[in-house]
Motif scaffolding. Structure first.
Motif, PDB file in Angstrom:
ATOM      1  N   ASP A  20     -28.977 -28.804  17.694  1.00 13.80           N
ATOM      2  CA  ASP A  20     -29.701 -29.628  16.735  1.00 13.80           C
ATOM      3  C   ASP A  20     -29.740 -31.096  17.108  1.00 13.80           C
ATOM      4  OD1 ASP A  20     -28.587 -27.775  13.811  1.00 13.80           O
ATOM      5  OD2 ASP A  20     -30.378 -27.550  15.043  1.00 13.80           O
ATOM      6  N   ILE A  22     -30.752 -32.759  19.643  1.00 15.55           N
ATOM      7  CA  ILE A  22     -32.052 -33.220  20.158  1.00 15.55           C
ATOM      8  C   ILE A  22     -33.045 -33.380  19.014  1.00 15.55           C
ATOM      9  CG2 ILE A  22     -34.019 -32.614  21.610  1.00 15.55           C
ATOM     10  CD1 ILE A  22     -32.051 -31.190  23.470  1.00 15.55           C
ATOM     11  N   ALA A  23     -33.083 -32.401  18.099  1.00 17.91           N
ATOM     12  CA  ALA A  23     -33.991 -32.483  16.955  1.00 17.91           C
ATOM     13  C   ALA A  23     -33.622 -33.645  16.051  1.00 17.91           C
ATOM     14  CB  ALA A  23     -33.956 -31.170  16.164  1.00 17.91           C
ATOM     15  N   GLU A  25     -32.088 -36.504  16.920  1.00 17.60           N
ATOM     16  CA  GLU A  25     -32.449 -37.776  17.550  1.00 17.60           C
ATOM     17  C   GLU A  25     -33.969 -37.975  17.552  1.00 17.60           C
ATOM     18  OE1 GLU A  25     -30.589 -38.957  21.103  1.00 17.60           O
ATOM     19  OE2 GLU A  25     -28.569 -38.467  20.414  1.00 17.60           O
ATOM     20  N   LYS A  26     -34.699 -36.900  17.735  1.00 15.27           N
ATOM     21  CA  LYS A  26     -36.161 -37.006  17.675  1.00 15.27           C
ATOM     22  C   LYS A  26     -36.600 -37.439  16.289  1.00 15.27           C
ATOM     23  CE  LYS A  26     -40.409 -34.344  18.361  1.00 15.27           C
ATOM     24  NZ  LYS A  26     -40.981 -33.013  18.732  1.00 15.27           N
TER      25      LYS A  26
END
Length: 252
Positions: A20, A22-23, A25-26
């Motif tokens: 999660d 990466i999601a 931080e995006k």
């Protein structure tokens, strides 16, 4: 959140899994531009908090566990109506139970929990509670726990039906107290004080000061209940840290 939240120090992520991150931080970058490394500052079974440095300051990401799934929406609703006295909400993902929050300043606990801060904050908090009586049922409908006087006797029964870490005599005494507890709840409910949101963790680590403004943070323990319940925690910590007696005439 503030500049030095409780439990600071880098910790492994659990509430927000590696997949999660990466999601997360995006999503954060959709709302703010980080000026440095995003770090996990506290990680508990009920929530994970990440520090997000930005130009000129810091913001805070919070992922709530299911037990506090109501917190993102509740916090956003309170900020929309009371922007001068609760955490600044920059973004919410209600489905994922994510919050992006502005920095609230410094916890009053870092200044010794002065009673003067509470003399200013509590009337503002009471105004919020009075205003939120209009939205109490809506909050309950969106998952805020219902601890109104009428609901407490059933909750007491459910508590006694669980396996409690108490001696048998203590459990028997608690069961015998159930009728009196029901009477007291009814009597208090008849006083005409409207039930509202109450923070339930209103102490020196959850009241922040920023440029003269006082903000209440971390609404994940909240419920809809008798508004005075909040003061139990507030006064207990004032007694422990500022030597302020909880009962009249108990000083010196």
């Amino acid at each position: 959140m503030g500049s030095n939240p409780a439990g600071a120090g880098r910790r492994p992520v659990t509430m927000v899994s590696v997949l999660d991150v990466i999601a997360v931080e995006k999503w954060i970058r959709q709302h703010v531009e980080p000026a440095g490394v995003i770090e996990t500052t506290h990680d508990r079974p009920w929530a994970t908090v990440m520090r997000v440095p930005v130009a000129g300051g810091v913001t805070w990401f919070k992922a709530c566990a299911q037990v506090q799934a109501f917190e993102p929406r509740l916090t956003a609703e309170l900020y929309a109506r009371w922007p001068d006295r609760v955490t600044e909400v920059l973004a919410v993902n209600e489905a994922r139970r994510w919050l992006l929050l502005g920095d609230a300043g410094i916890a009053v606990g870092e200044r010794g929990n002065p009673p003067e801060a509470w003399l200013k904050a509590l009337p503002l908090y009471a105004e919020l509670q009075k205003g939120e009586t209009l939205y109490a049922l809506d909050h309950i409908g969106h998952g805020v726990p219902d601890l109104r006087m009428a609901a407490l006797p059933k909750g007491y029964e459910r508590l006694l039906a669980t396996e409690l870490p108490l001696a048998r005599d203590d459990i028997i005494r608690l069961r015998g107290y159930a009728p009196r507890f029901t009477e007291l709840c009814a009597a208090l409910g008849e006083q005409g004080i409207q039930e509202s949101v109450q923070h339930d963790d209103l102490h020196m680590a959850n009241l922040y000061s920023d440029g003269g403004k006082l903000r209440v943070v971390d609404w994940g323990d909240s419920s809809i209940a008798h508004p005075f319940i909040s003061l139990v925690v507030t006064f207990r910590f004032l007694e422990e840290t500022a030597s302020l007696p909880m009962t009249p005439g108990s000083a010196g």
